[in-house]
Enzyme design. Structure first.
Site, PDB file in Angstrom:
ATOM      1  N   LEU A   1       0.782  -1.213  -0.001  1.00  0.00           N
ATOM      2  CA  LEU A   1      -0.107  -0.126   0.062  1.00  0.00           C
ATOM      3  C   LEU A   1       0.843   1.176   0.049  1.00  0.00           C
ATOM      4  CD1 LEU A   1      -2.576   1.364   0.400  1.00  0.00           C
ATOM      5  CD2 LEU A   1      -2.131   1.080   3.114  1.00  0.00           C
ATOM      6  N   ASP A   2       1.602   1.444   1.128  1.00  0.00           N
ATOM      7  CA  ASP A   2       2.569   2.642   1.309  1.00  0.00           C
ATOM      8  C   ASP A   2       3.819   2.133   1.997  1.00  0.00           C
ATOM      9  OD1 ASP A   2       3.775   4.858   1.645  1.00  0.00           O
ATOM     10  OD2 ASP A   2       2.452   5.830   3.365  1.00  0.00           O
ATOM     11  N   PRO A   3       4.901   1.642   1.200  1.00  0.00           N
ATOM     12  CA  PRO A   3       5.047   1.820  -0.167  1.00  0.00           C
ATOM     13  C   PRO A   3       4.199   0.786  -1.106  1.00  0.00           C
ATOM     14  CG  PRO A   3       6.950   0.834   0.646  1.00  0.00           C
ATOM     15  CD  PRO A   3       6.056   1.100   1.777  1.00  0.00           C
TER      16      PRO A   3
END
Length: 398
Positions: A138-140
């Site tokens: 997702l993030d990253p």
């Protein structure tokens, strides 16, 4: 979707179809189910074989993947050339796993940022014809896809050689779907949440490099579709200017990657921040355990993931119709809630990672280091695939 291999890469080792999914915790969700449909064989490794079997049963995958009790020697004994190892373990454990992969001729994938310990092994993996896929969650992960897509769209509108200034912000947070007084619930690694706040953040603001020694002290409101959140910078944003391939003719007025929290988080955490200012590692570890016990995520709780990436570009010169300066703005928004079967975080992380693994299996990723998005073209393809698999997000331009 094949990519040209780097000149010093070895011949790509064909993926054999067997995937080893290491760890079946809170970020394991529908992506594992997708791999069970496409991979020839899936083995799920957890602390014990019973825990692995329980995780498979929860996801409705009993009989579709083989449960295993994880130890590094046990994995090593079952690893074959061309296998794919997916690490859902904490980041410090990635490097030992990658070392085993290089020795055994297996590809490697994880959702975490690239560590120095992993980077050190990339040349050997590349020479052996192995893929090392990172930053694919997702993030990253999805944030990279969004940013590459926005930059490409802005380039088409403004021109890569046109002098311009820009503002790029990327904020992501896992938050409670139903706010509580603390404005947060811990689902994993509470010490990691606190230690991230103790780490300085480097970013660009007002056209200049800026460092916040205590990131929470520069928290500010951030409005998304009429809802107010609180955001603050984290880690080091500057390397991503190059990774997102922003034109050299453009000057950054703002470039920040950071964390998103519910409105009211800053005041709710005031006592925590006082501890962070003066506490040593032992005290912070104890505080993490106290907070995790006081504000846990239970089976009845639902999480929410919000990822907002925006880019505004102000170019010099006239627009095509001569009406004024050439400008462009765009924004991606992902806003999902979890359900009884799968948390929003697990949905985003596991499905993105599974997509990357499928591209290892089909031979379309080159030997060596890859991230979720190394090129604009790949970003658009991956976003299209994720959207087709039910991961909902919205692009707004103008």
């Amino acid at each position: 979707m094949s990519e040209q291999s780097p000149p010093n890469a070895g011949t790509l080792v064909p993926a054999g179809g067997t995937v080893h999914w290491i760890g079946a915790g809170l970020s394991t969700g529908g992506g594992l189910a997708a791999l069970c449909e496409t991979a020839g064989r899936v083995r799920v490794w957890h602390r014990t074989e019973d825990r692995a079997a329980e995780a498979l049963a929860h996801l409705g995958l009993t009989g579709r993947a083989e449960p295993r009790a994880y130890t590094l020697p046990a994995l090593t004994a079952e690893l074959a050339p061309g296998d794919v190892v997916v690490s859902m373990l904490p980041a410090p454990e990635h490097a030992p796993l990658l070392a085993v992969c290089v020795q055994g001729g297996a590809h490697f994938a994880c959702s975490s940022y690239v560590s120095e310990a992993v980077l050190e092994q990339v040349p050997a993996a590349e020479a052996a014809g192995l893929v090392v896929l990172t930053e694919c969650g997702l993030d990253p992960g999805i944030d990279h896809l969004f940013a590459h897509s926005l930059v490409t769209r802005a380039e088409h509108a403004i021109g890569t050689g046109t002098p311009a200034s820009y503002r790029l912000t990327s904020y992501c947070g896992g938050i409670p779907a139903v706010p509580n007084d603390f404005r947060y619930r811990f689902s994993w690694a509470p010490a990691g949440v606190l230690n991230a706040l103790r780490s300085p953040a480097r970013y660009i603001e007002d056209g200049a490099e800026t460092v916040a020694d205590r990131p929470w002290e520069v928290t500010r409101p951030h409005a998304i579709d009429g809802e107010t959140f609180e955001v603050y910078p984290n880690r080091d944003s500057l390397p991503f200017v190059g990774q997102y391939e922003l034109p050299t003719a453009w000057k950054a007025e703002t470039f920040v990657r950071g964390t998103l929290r519910l409105d009211g988080w800053l005041s709710a955490w005031d006592s925590v921040f006082e501890e962070l200012k003066g506490g040593d590692d032992e005290r912070i570890g104890a505080l993490a355990r106290e907070l995790a016990a006081r504000y846990p995520t239970t089976d009845a709780d639902r999480d929410r993931v919000v990822l907002a990436v925006s880019l505004d570009v102000d170019g010099e010169g006239q627009s095509e119709n001569g009406s004024g300066r050439r400008t462009w703005s765009g924004r991606y928004l992902l806003d999902l809630e979890g359900d009884a079967v799968e948390s929003a975080m697990a949905r985003c992380v596991s499905r993105t990672l599974a997509l990357g693994v499928r591209h290892i299996l089909d031979g379309s990723l080159p030997p060596g280091l890859s991230r979720a998005a190394e090129t604009a073209r790949r970003s658009e393809e991956w976003l299209s695939e994720l959207g087709g698999e039910g991961l909902e997000f919205r692009l707004t331009v103008g």
